[in-house]
Design a protein around this motif. Structure first.
Motif, PDB file in Angstrom:
ATOM      1  N   LEU A  98     -18.380 -15.211 -12.503  1.00 17.52           N
ATOM      2  CA  LEU A  98     -17.101 -15.870 -12.793  1.00 17.52           C
ATOM      3  C   LEU A  98     -16.068 -14.855 -13.278  1.00 17.52           C
ATOM      4  CD1 LEU A  98     -18.334 -19.115 -14.611  1.00 17.52           C
ATOM      5  CD2 LEU A  98     -17.616 -18.865 -12.227  1.00 17.52           C
ATOM      6  N   GLN A  99     -16.508 -13.929 -14.145  1.00 15.93           N
ATOM      7  CA  GLN A  99     -15.583 -12.934 -14.670  1.00 15.93           C
ATOM      8  C   GLN A  99     -15.143 -11.968 -13.574  1.00 15.93           C
ATOM      9  OE1 GLN A  99     -18.441 -13.824 -16.023  1.00 15.93           O
ATOM     10  NE2 GLN A  99     -17.956 -14.581 -18.061  1.00 15.93           N
ATOM     11  N   GLU A 100     -16.099 -11.546 -12.742  1.00 15.25           N
ATOM     12  CA  GLU A 100     -15.755 -10.605 -11.675  1.00 15.25           C
ATOM     13  C   GLU A 100     -14.724 -11.207 -10.732  1.00 15.25           C
ATOM     14  OE1 GLU A 100     -17.649  -8.362  -7.766  1.00 15.25           O
ATOM     15  OE2 GLU A 100     -18.947  -9.537  -9.063  1.00 15.25           O
ATOM     16  N   GLY A 101     -14.953 -12.449 -10.328  1.00 11.42           N
ATOM     17  CA  GLY A 101     -14.017 -13.092  -9.414  1.00 11.42           C
ATOM     18  C   GLY A 101     -12.646 -13.268 -10.024  1.00 11.42           C
ATOM     19  N   PHE A 102     -12.609 -13.675 -11.307  1.00  8.75           N
ATOM     20  CA  PHE A 102     -11.314 -13.928 -11.932  1.00  8.75           C
ATOM     21  C   PHE A 102     -10.537 -12.637 -12.137  1.00  8.75           C
ATOM     22  CE2 PHE A 102      -8.277 -14.920 -15.250  1.00  8.75           C
ATOM     23  CZ  PHE A 102      -7.768 -16.135 -14.801  1.00  8.75           C
ATOM     24  N   VAL A 103     -11.237 -11.536 -12.441  1.00  2.59           N
ATOM     25  CA  VAL A 103     -10.561 -10.238 -12.605  1.00  2.59           C
ATOM     26  C   VAL A 103      -9.858  -9.850 -11.307  1.00  2.59           C
ATOM     27  CG1 VAL A 103     -10.964  -7.766 -12.851  1.00  2.59           C
ATOM     28  CG2 VAL A 103     -11.978  -9.363 -14.482  1.00  2.59           C
ATOM     29  N   GLN A 104     -10.552 -10.021 -10.174  1.00  2.99           N
ATOM     30  CA  GLN A 104      -9.925  -9.690  -8.893  1.00  2.99           C
ATOM     31  C   GLN A 104      -8.747 -10.622  -8.602  1.00  2.99           C
ATOM     32  OE1 GLN A 104     -12.306  -8.620  -5.484  1.00  2.99           O
ATOM     33  NE2 GLN A 104     -14.177  -8.510  -6.736  1.00  2.99           N
ATOM     34  N   TYR A 105      -8.914 -11.889  -8.925  1.00  4.03           N
ATOM     35  CA  TYR A 105      -7.821 -12.849  -8.723  1.00  4.03           C
ATOM     36  C   TYR A 105      -6.613 -12.491  -9.593  1.00  4.03           C
ATOM     37  CZ  TYR A 105      -5.191 -17.132  -9.679  1.00  4.03           C
ATOM     38  OH  TYR A 105      -4.191 -18.049  -9.889  1.00  4.03           O
ATOM     39  N   ALA A 106      -6.866 -12.122 -10.855  1.00  7.07           N
ATOM     40  CA  ALA A 106      -5.772 -11.801 -11.776  1.00  7.07           C
ATOM     41  C   ALA A 106      -4.952 -10.617 -11.276  1.00  7.07           C
ATOM     42  CB  ALA A 106      -6.325 -11.525 -13.172  1.00  7.07           C
ATOM     43  N   ARG A 107      -5.598  -9.719 -10.548  1.00 10.49           N
ATOM     44  CA  ARG A 107      -4.897  -8.544 -10.028  1.00 10.49           C
ATOM     45  C   ARG A 107      -4.116  -8.841  -8.751  1.00 10.49           C
ATOM     46  NH1 ARG A 107     -10.150  -4.558 -10.539  1.00 10.49           N
ATOM     47  NH2 ARG A 107     -10.056  -4.196 -12.810  1.00 10.49           N
ATOM     48  N   ASP A 108      -4.447  -9.946  -8.110  1.00 10.66           N
ATOM     49  CA  ASP A 108      -3.854 -10.215  -6.788  1.00 10.66           C
ATOM     50  C   ASP A 108      -3.652 -11.712  -6.593  1.00 10.66           C
ATOM     51  OD1 ASP A 108      -2.927  -9.787  -4.198  1.00 10.66           O
ATOM     52  OD2 ASP A 108      -4.937  -9.700  -3.323  1.00 10.66           O
ATOM     53  N   GLN A 109      -2.965 -12.353  -7.536  1.00 10.99           N
ATOM     54  CA  GLN A 109      -2.776 -13.804  -7.479  1.00 10.99           C
ATOM     55  C   GLN A 109      -1.809 -14.194  -6.378  1.00 10.99           C
ATOM     56  OE1 GLN A 109      -1.942 -15.902 -11.141  1.00 10.99           O
ATOM     57  NE2 GLN A 109      -2.895 -14.301 -12.371  1.00 10.99           N
ATOM     58  N   TYR A 110      -2.165 -15.274  -5.707  1.00 15.26           N
ATOM     59  CA  TYR A 110      -1.242 -15.825  -4.722  1.00 15.26           C
ATOM     60  C   TYR A 110       0.012 -16.327  -5.424  1.00 15.26           C
ATOM     61  CZ  TYR A 110       0.952 -19.138  -1.591  1.00 15.26           C
ATOM     62  OH  TYR A 110       1.875 -19.814  -0.850  1.00 15.26           O
ATOM     63  N   ASP A 111       1.154 -16.064  -4.814  1.00 10.08           N
ATOM     64  CA  ASP A 111       2.426 -16.594  -5.300  1.00 10.08           C
ATOM     65  C   ASP A 111       3.312 -16.864  -4.092  1.00 10.08           C
ATOM     66  OD1 ASP A 111       5.473 -15.914  -6.171  1.00 10.08           O
ATOM     67  OD2 ASP A 111       4.373 -16.812  -7.842  1.00 10.08           O
ATOM     68  N   ASP A 112       3.892 -18.041  -4.061  1.00  7.99           N
ATOM     69  CA  ASP A 112       4.714 -18.447  -2.916  1.00  7.99           C
ATOM     70  C   ASP A 112       5.742 -17.390  -2.543  1.00  7.99           C
ATOM     71  OD1 ASP A 112       3.519 -20.915  -2.487  1.00  7.99           O
ATOM     72  OD2 ASP A 112       4.808 -21.928  -3.936  1.00  7.99           O
ATOM     73  N   ALA A 113       6.449 -16.908  -3.544  1.00  2.31           N
ATOM     74  CA  ALA A 113       7.577 -16.020  -3.264  1.00  2.31           C
ATOM     75  C   ALA A 113       7.215 -14.547  -3.358  1.00  2.31           C
ATOM     76  CB  ALA A 113       8.724 -16.327  -4.240  1.00  2.31           C
ATOM     77  N   HIS A 114       6.399 -14.176  -4.346  1.00  2.00           N
ATOM     78  CA  HIS A 114       6.203 -12.763  -4.643  1.00  2.00           C
ATOM     79  C   HIS A 114       4.906 -12.169  -4.096  1.00  2.00           C
ATOM     80  CE1 HIS A 114       8.911 -14.297  -7.922  1.00  2.00           C
ATOM     81  NE2 HIS A 114       9.627 -13.271  -7.454  1.00  2.00           N
ATOM     82  N   ASN A 115       3.919 -12.987  -3.815  1.00  2.00           N
ATOM     83  CA  ASN A 115       2.661 -12.454  -3.285  1.00  2.00           C
ATOM     84  C   ASN A 115       1.995 -13.484  -2.367  1.00  2.00           C
ATOM     85  OD1 ASN A 115       0.568 -10.626  -2.872  1.00  2.00           O
ATOM     86  ND2 ASN A 115      -0.557 -11.249  -4.703  1.00  2.00           N
ATOM     87  N   PRO A 116       2.621 -13.776  -1.228  1.00  2.00           N
ATOM     88  CA  PRO A 116       2.092 -14.810  -0.332  1.00  2.00           C
ATOM     89  C   PRO A 116       0.765 -14.440   0.318  1.00  2.00           C
ATOM     90  CG  PRO A 116       3.920 -13.654   0.707  1.00  2.00           C
ATOM     91  CD  PRO A 116       3.875 -13.191  -0.718  1.00  2.00           C
ATOM     92  N   ASP A 117       0.352 -13.177   0.239  1.00  2.00           N
ATOM     93  CA  ASP A 117      -0.929 -12.750   0.797  1.00  2.00           C
ATOM     94  C   ASP A 117      -1.991 -12.575  -0.283  1.00  2.00           C
ATOM     95  OD1 ASP A 117       0.093 -12.621   3.412  1.00  2.00           O
ATOM     96  OD2 ASP A 117       0.925 -10.626   3.040  1.00  2.00           O
ATOM     97  N   GLY A 118      -1.727 -13.094  -1.462  1.00  2.00           N
ATOM     98  CA  GLY A 118      -2.668 -12.943  -2.566  1.00  2.00           C
ATOM     99  C   GLY A 118      -3.839 -13.895  -2.483  1.00  2.00           C
ATOM    100  N   ILE A 119      -4.688 -13.839  -3.502  1.00  2.00           N
ATOM    101  CA  ILE A 119      -5.920 -14.636  -3.545  1.00  2.00           C
ATOM    102  C   ILE A 119      -5.612 -16.062  -3.976  1.00  2.00           C
ATOM    103  CG2 ILE A 119      -8.152 -14.924  -4.708  1.00  2.00           C
ATOM    104  CD1 ILE A 119      -8.290 -11.879  -4.962  1.00  2.00           C
ATOM    105  N   LEU A 120      -6.120 -17.007  -3.204  1.00  2.00           N
ATOM    106  CA  LEU A 120      -6.008 -18.434  -3.524  1.00  2.00           C
ATOM    107  C   LEU A 120      -7.215 -18.821  -4.364  1.00  2.00           C
ATOM    108  CD1 LEU A 120      -5.036 -19.528   0.073  1.00  2.00           C
ATOM    109  CD2 LEU A 120      -3.516 -19.603  -1.901  1.00  2.00           C
ATOM    110  N   ASN A 121      -6.973 -19.484  -5.484  1.00  2.00           N
ATOM    111  CA  ASN A 121      -8.029 -19.731  -6.463  1.00  2.00           C
ATOM    112  C   ASN A 121      -8.501 -21.186  -6.424  1.00  2.00           C
ATOM    113  OD1 ASN A 121      -9.727 -19.892  -8.655  1.00  2.00           O
ATOM    114  ND2 ASN A 121      -8.311 -18.958 -10.102  1.00  2.00           N
ATOM    115  N   VAL A 122      -9.693 -21.405  -5.854  1.00  2.00           N
ATOM    116  CA  VAL A 122     -10.345 -22.708  -5.960  1.00  2.00           C
ATOM    117  C   VAL A 122     -11.653 -22.547  -6.727  1.00  2.00           C
ATOM    118  CG1 VAL A 122      -9.348 -23.794  -3.929  1.00  2.00           C
ATOM    119  CG2 VAL A 122     -11.380 -22.389  -3.671  1.00  2.00           C
ATOM    120  N   GLY A 123     -11.698 -21.496  -7.562  1.00  2.00           N
ATOM    121  CA  GLY A 123     -12.901 -21.227  -8.327  1.00  2.00           C
ATOM    122  C   GLY A 123     -12.772 -21.533  -9.803  1.00  2.00           C
TER     123      GLY A 123
END
Length: 497
Positions: A98-123
């Motif tokens: 859980l921690q490993e996945g969230f760390v990667q997500y925190a570094r590359d979060q999906y954002d509509d405007a600023h990071n549309p290619d980021g990680i989508l979080n359903v975890g």
């Protein structure tokens, strides 16, 4: 988001010889697993199997899961530091799935405007459906009050005004037959950490049915060196079990007996209702049965009711243990609740403990200084809990409506792909069976599938993160904005094109 993950699963295959911890990115057309050749269509209810060796198999699988979790990413694990103690190094190097996945997500979060290619979080179990409702309520003038008392130290159990509101709130929403007392309430940002050391000695253990919310392991081990002894629940219906992952008193008895044979002292039991990650809602009769088991062996019971208001269908009713006319052992029964799930306010970091054991309240209060909550936050929470009109007429009905719609959407996608899942209209997630998408029944293959989703920018939670005894189960969080759910399909399909 969910549909993107499922579309990705449907289109590729993981090389069965690839190690779970060294799996490399492959071509888009072959990076996600196909069902094994000859695999029958998924059924909503798996077929019955004999139960003679189930317990042995589950215990072995739990040990495999633990081993896999301990060797997640050795290349990314921090090296030993000469500046830290052994305990300090152990804490620094601790990293579960859980921690490993969230760390990667925190570094590359999906954002509509600023990071549309980021990680989508359903975890991560967060409710992101009601920000508009919360923003409107939390920005009203009564929330902005500040006086000297809120800026000074308070009783470490929490300000009296907050404990009084929590007691009234729980009396009402837990349907307690008698008023609950403010003196029995403690608050903090990590109630688990404060509670367990007070009823266990170092190296003692607590019974906990598996699968269970994975962060409990870190919560207890990092702070208190309290161990968890698993009660493995099987994912097949058979014998006396009519439900998948069915918890019974007999299974608690067997695990307690096994612990004693191994020389392990059990001090308590953790029960989660509504359950994380199964989303199951236990009846009051079932819960009383579990409490009576604990009383027979003088075990404390920590009852996690964090999702008690997150039941969104009238076909299922949640009953708090605090609604019982009498508890089998009230001095050893302790209820945990908070705002993270029921009020979609995980960022507030505030939970509550209710227990009739005044000695435990005093002990937890001694640890309260390490897990304090600001006075202004306590004021806001008290204002929120006393606003029954907003809770009953605005927030709860709309929240349940939105959760029901999101749950219906996600489960519809699962059914369309023939993926079995546990159907419980509660919590923020669905527990789904992806076993047909791993080439062999191993936690290494499960981890490969989890990493494959992550490479395609979809974060899920796999079963071994919850100490599930059988590989191949995943938790899908559906409490997300609708456009994110649907965008996941487009993003993943583009990646696989």
């Amino acid at each position: 988001m969910l549909t993107g993950a499922l579309a990705a699963v449907r289109q590729g295959a993981v090389n069965s010889s690839t190690s779970a911890t060294t799996v490399a990115a492959t071509s888009a057309s072959s990076s996600l697993p196909r069902p094994r050749p000859g695999t029958p269509p998924a059924q909503a209810h798996p077929t019955e199997e004999t139960t003679g060796s189930m317990l042995h198999t589950s215990v072995k699988a739990s040990e495999m899961s633990k081993k896999a979790s301990e060797t997640l990413t050795p290349s990314q694990t921090p090296g030993r530091s000469m500046y830290l103690s052994n305990r300090g190094n152990s804490i620094r190097q601790q990293q579960g799935i859980l921690q490993e996945g969230f760390v990667q997500y925190a570094r590359d979060q999906y954002d509509d405007a600023h990071n549309p290619d980021g990680i989508l979080n359903v975890g991560t179990s967060e409710n992101k459906l009601c920000y508009d409702l919360l923003h409107k309520r939390l920005t009203k003038p009564d929330m902005l009050h500040v006086d000297p008392a809120l800026l000074q130290y308070s009783d470490w159990r929490g300000h009296l005004f907050l404990r009084e509101e929590v007691a009234k709130f729980l009396t009402h929403y837990c349907c307690s037959p008698k008023p609950l007392k403010a003196d029995n309430v403690s608050k903090g940002d990590c109630i688990w950490v404060s509670n367990c050391p007070c009823v266990c000695r170092i190296a003692d253990a607590i019974l906990i049915p598996t699968p269970f919310y994975g962060a409990i392991t870190e919560d207890l081990q990092l702070y208190s060196d309290v161990r968890l002894f698993h009660v493995p629940l099987d994912c097949e219906a058979g014998g006396k079990d009519s439900r998948l992952f069915n918890l019974t008193v007999e299974k608690l008895e067997e695990s307690l007996k096994k612990a004693k044979q191994e020389g392990i002292i059990i001090r308590a039991v953790i029960l989660i209702n509504p359950h994380n990650p199964l989303a199951e809602v236990y009846t009051l009769k079932e819960m009383i049965g579990f409490l009576e088991f604990a009383k027979r062996y003088e075990l404390h019971v920590i009852v996690d009711e964090l999702y008690m208001l997150t039941v969104f269908d009238e076909s299922v009713t949640f009953h708090s243990v605090l609604s019982a006319d009498s508890l089998p052992d009230p001095q050893r029964t302790h209820v945990v609740w908070g705002l993270s799930k029921d009020f979609a306010m995980a960022g507030f970091r505030i939970g509550t403990l209710y227990t009739e054991n005044s000695h435990l309240v005093e002990a937890v209060a001694q640890l309260g200084s390490f897990h304090g909550v600001s006075g202004t936050t306590q004021h806001q929470v008290a204002q929120l809990l006393r606003d029954r009109e907003w809770i009953n007429e605005e927030f709860l009905p709309e929240n349940r409506c939105r959760l029901k719609a999101a749950h219906s959407y996600v489960t519809g996608e699962l059914r369309s792909m023939g993926i079995p899942y546990l159907h419980w209209p509660a919590t923020l997630f669905v527990w789904a069976d992806l076993r047909k998408y791993i080439r062999e029944s191993s936690f290494e293959r499960e981890l490969s599938l989890w990493r494959c989703f992550l490479r395609h920018k979809v974060l899920l939670s796999c079963g071994q993160a919850f100490s599930c005894s059988t590989p191949g189960w995943f938790r899908f969080v559906f409490a997300n904005q609708d456009h994110h759910l649907k965008l996941g399909q487009c993003v993943t399909q583009d990646t696989l094109a």
